[in-house]
Design a protein around this motif. Structure first.
Motif, PDB file in Angstrom:
ATOM      1  N   THR A   1       0.850  -1.189   0.000  1.00  0.00           N
ATOM      2  CA  THR A   1       0.000   0.000   0.000  1.00  0.00           C
ATOM      3  C   THR A   1       0.889   1.243   0.000  1.00  0.00           C
ATOM      4  N   ALA A   2       0.284   2.371  -0.336  1.00  0.00           N
ATOM      5  CA  ALA A   2       1.010   3.642  -0.322  1.00  0.00           C
ATOM      6  C   ALA A   2       0.016   4.785  -0.225  1.00  0.00           C
ATOM      7  N   PHE A   3       0.507   5.931   0.231  1.00  0.00           N
ATOM      8  CA  PHE A   3      -0.216   7.195   0.316  1.00  0.00           C
ATOM      9  C   PHE A   3      -1.341   7.126   1.346  1.00  0.00           C
ATOM     10  N   TRP A   4      -0.974   7.459   2.591  1.00  0.00           N
ATOM     11  CA  TRP A   4      -1.898   7.410   3.719  1.00  0.00           C
ATOM     12  C   TRP A   4      -1.951   8.786   4.400  1.00  0.00           C
ATOM     13  N   PRO A   5      -2.939   9.617   4.100  1.00  0.00           N
ATOM     14  CA  PRO A   5      -3.082  10.888   4.825  1.00  0.00           C
ATOM     15  C   PRO A   5      -3.353  10.689   6.312  1.00  0.00           C
ATOM     16  N   SER A   6      -4.055   9.599   6.654  1.00  0.00           N
ATOM     17  CA  SER A   6      -4.393   9.304   8.043  1.00  0.00           C
ATOM     18  C   SER A   6      -3.971   7.871   8.376  1.00  0.00           C
TER      19      SER A   6
ATOM     20  N   VAL B   1     -12.592  21.141  10.770  1.00  0.00           N
ATOM     21  CA  VAL B   1     -11.161  21.093  10.464  1.00  0.00           C
ATOM     22  C   VAL B   1     -10.710  19.642  10.380  1.00  0.00           C
ATOM     23  N   ALA B   2      -9.834  19.386   9.438  1.00  0.00           N
ATOM     24  CA  ALA B   2      -9.352  18.029   9.203  1.00  0.00           C
ATOM     25  C   ALA B   2      -8.225  17.666  10.153  1.00  0.00           C
ATOM     26  N   SER B   3      -8.247  16.421  10.589  1.00  0.00           N
ATOM     27  CA  SER B   3      -7.139  15.845  11.337  1.00  0.00           C
ATOM     28  C   SER B   3      -6.373  14.936  10.392  1.00  0.00           C
ATOM     29  N   LEU B   4      -5.100  15.263  10.145  1.00  0.00           N
ATOM     30  CA  LEU B   4      -4.264  14.487   9.234  1.00  0.00           C
ATOM     31  C   LEU B   4      -3.043  13.955   9.980  1.00  0.00           C
ATOM     32  N   ASP B   5      -2.703  12.725   9.727  1.00  0.00           N
ATOM     33  CA  ASP B   5      -1.541  12.118  10.384  1.00  0.00           C
ATOM     34  C   ASP B   5      -0.249  12.310   9.594  1.00  0.00           C
ATOM     35  N   ARG B   6      -0.349  12.769   8.363  1.00  0.00           N
ATOM     36  CA  ARG B   6       0.864  13.049   7.597  1.00  0.00           C
ATOM     37  C   ARG B   6       1.575  14.258   8.219  1.00  0.00           C
TER      38      ARG B   6
ATOM     39  N   ALA C   1      -1.139  -4.567   9.167  1.00  0.00           N
ATOM     40  CA  ALA C   1       0.246  -4.857   9.541  1.00  0.00           C
ATOM     41  C   ALA C   1       0.830  -6.017   8.726  1.00  0.00           C
ATOM     42  N   LYS C   2      -0.034  -6.813   8.114  1.00  0.00           N
ATOM     43  CA  LYS C   2       0.427  -7.931   7.294  1.00  0.00           C
ATOM     44  C   LYS C   2       0.822  -7.502   5.885  1.00  0.00           C
ATOM     45  N   VAL C   3       0.504  -6.250   5.554  1.00  0.00           N
ATOM     46  CA  VAL C   3       0.724  -5.749   4.192  1.00  0.00           C
ATOM     47  C   VAL C   3       1.885  -4.769   4.187  1.00  0.00           C
ATOM     48  N   LYS C   4       2.748  -4.876   3.223  1.00  0.00           N
ATOM     49  CA  LYS C   4       3.924  -4.009   3.143  1.00  0.00           C
ATOM     50  C   LYS C   4       3.512  -2.569   2.858  1.00  0.00           C
ATOM     51  N   LEU C   5       4.041  -1.649   3.650  1.00  0.00           N
ATOM     52  CA  LEU C   5       3.824  -0.220   3.424  1.00  0.00           C
ATOM     53  C   LEU C   5       4.986   0.316   2.597  1.00  0.00           C
ATOM     54  N   LEU C   6       4.684   0.803   1.393  1.00  0.00           N
ATOM     55  CA  LEU C   6       5.730   1.361   0.546  1.00  0.00           C
ATOM     56  C   LEU C   6       6.127   2.748   1.033  1.00  0.00           C
ATOM     57  N   THR C   7       5.148   3.593   1.305  1.00  0.00           N
ATOM     58  CA  THR C   7       5.374   4.945   1.810  1.00  0.00           C
ATOM     59  C   THR C   7       4.024   5.543   2.169  1.00  0.00           C
ATOM     60  N   VAL C   8       4.014   6.468   3.131  1.00  0.00           N
ATOM     61  CA  VAL C   8       2.775   7.171   3.458  1.00  0.00           C
ATOM     62  C   VAL C   8       2.544   8.329   2.488  1.00  0.00           C
TER      63      VAL C   8
END
Length: 341
Positions: free
Chosen positions: A74-79, A272-277, A90-97
């Motif tokens: 997976t990739a691109f996770w704003p949150s 207002v948005a809450s973003l984890d990035r 957690a079983k899936v590889k994270l390429l990048t947020v």
């Protein structure tokens, strides 16, 4: 923030329960399967085994369908991922947020790529264009909710002719579940989301004031124009579900507007948005609220003076599986403030 996180956990848990109860009967997929998607035809000879969820919405739909063992990355996770999906994720590889490279995607040897946004797989995407995947024989799928015309608005996100609604999301869930031959799971998830939208609409007093909203996603700095939810996008859908309207009328999916224009819009509520990035300081809701309440001009907006500020998961401002969660978050906060019944 604690309330927002716990609310997400409670609400999204019901979607998982949907797999076990009241699942609609759906036929098994017959391959080869051909689907028309955003102007392209894609054919599958069998269910994918190494899918890439390119963008949070695509990844979370696949996870909600119980497909973590069929995902290569997976990739691109704003949150952050929905709390009850953390173990599966957690079983899936994270390429990048953030934005991945085309080479990083190909390095996972994928046999399918599902993309959430045109910025991730569109004509002007810096990640990859759809033809790039075609050239290497990888079927690709773009969220129907983000297949927008750029004729009127010259940016990659485009504009809408009519208000977004959940039918486009249901189409996406249904088609992805067919592609992976898990149609029963798709129908169960759709049924859960439909029930939650119905509960929200019926729970808002029709006799109350029709509140106007501004949905603030983020800004590069306090002096820069703000990225806002457009007049026909998912944010406006949330306002509609809650019996209100978006104070921003632009057809653009993500219009930018200076604070003079926002003040002139005179909203009753600012969400207002809450973003984890960690791209900009104003990705954090605390920074947004501090600016709203301390800036000499902005602090005089009635919504700010009345403390009618709600915090919502930023991903829910995109037309995604999270949108209904966002509506539930805002509804809970506005009920606590006595602004809706």
């Amino acid at each position: 923030m604690t309330m927002l996180k716990s609310f997400l956990a409670v609400c999204s848990f019901s979607a998982v329960l949907g797999f076990a109860a009241n699942a609609a009967s759906a036929a098994s997929t017959v391959y080869p399967l051909t689907i028309e998607n955003c102007g392209a035809q894609i054919t599958f000879q069998k269910a994918p085994e190494r899918a890439i969820g390119l963008g949070q919405n695509s990844a979370e739909i696949l996870l909600l369908l119980g497909l973590e063992n069929k995902m290569a990355g997976t990739a691109f996770w704003p949150s952050k991922v929905l709390p009850q999906l953390a173990e599966a994720n957690a079983k899936v590889k994270l390429l990048t947020v953030e934005f991945p490279t085309f080479e990083a995607i190909l390095g996972q040897n994928p046999d399918f790529v599902a993309a959430a946004l045109p910025s991730l797989m569109g004509p002007s995407s810096k990640v990859a264009k759809r033809v790039d995947f075609e050239k290497v024989g990888i079927p690709s799928y773009l969220s129907p909710s983000t297949c927008l015309s750029t004729d009127k608005v010259k940016d990659q996100y485009g504009s809408r002719d009519q208000l977004w609604n959940m039918n486009l999301l249901y189409k996406e869930i249904d088609e992805l579940s067919q592609i992976f031959d898990v149609a029963d799971r798709g129908q169960a998830l759709i049924a859960d989301l439909k029930a939650r939208e119905s509960a929200l609409r019926s729970g808002v007093s029709k006799d109350g004031k029709k509140l106007s909203y501004v949905f603030w996603f983020s800004s590069p700095s306090p002096s820069a124009d703000a990225y806002l939810g457009g007049g026909k996008g998912a944010s406006s859908f949330i306002a509609d579900v809650l019996g209100g309207q978006n104070a921003i009328k632009s057809d653009a999916e993500w219009p930018t507007l200076g604070w003079e224009g926002i003040i002139a819009a005179n909203p009753d509520v600012i969400v207002v948005a809450s973003l984890d990035r960690n791209r900009w300081d104003l990705d954090k809701p605390e920074a947004k609220v501090k600016f709203l309440t301390t800036d000499p001009a902005v602090s005089q907006i009635p919504a700010v003076k009345n403390k009618a500020i709600a915090v919502m998961d930023g991903q829910a401002m995109n037309p995604t599986v999270r949108t209904i969660y966002g509506a539930e978050q805002v509804a809970a906060q506005l009920k606590a403030l006595g602004l809706i019944k």
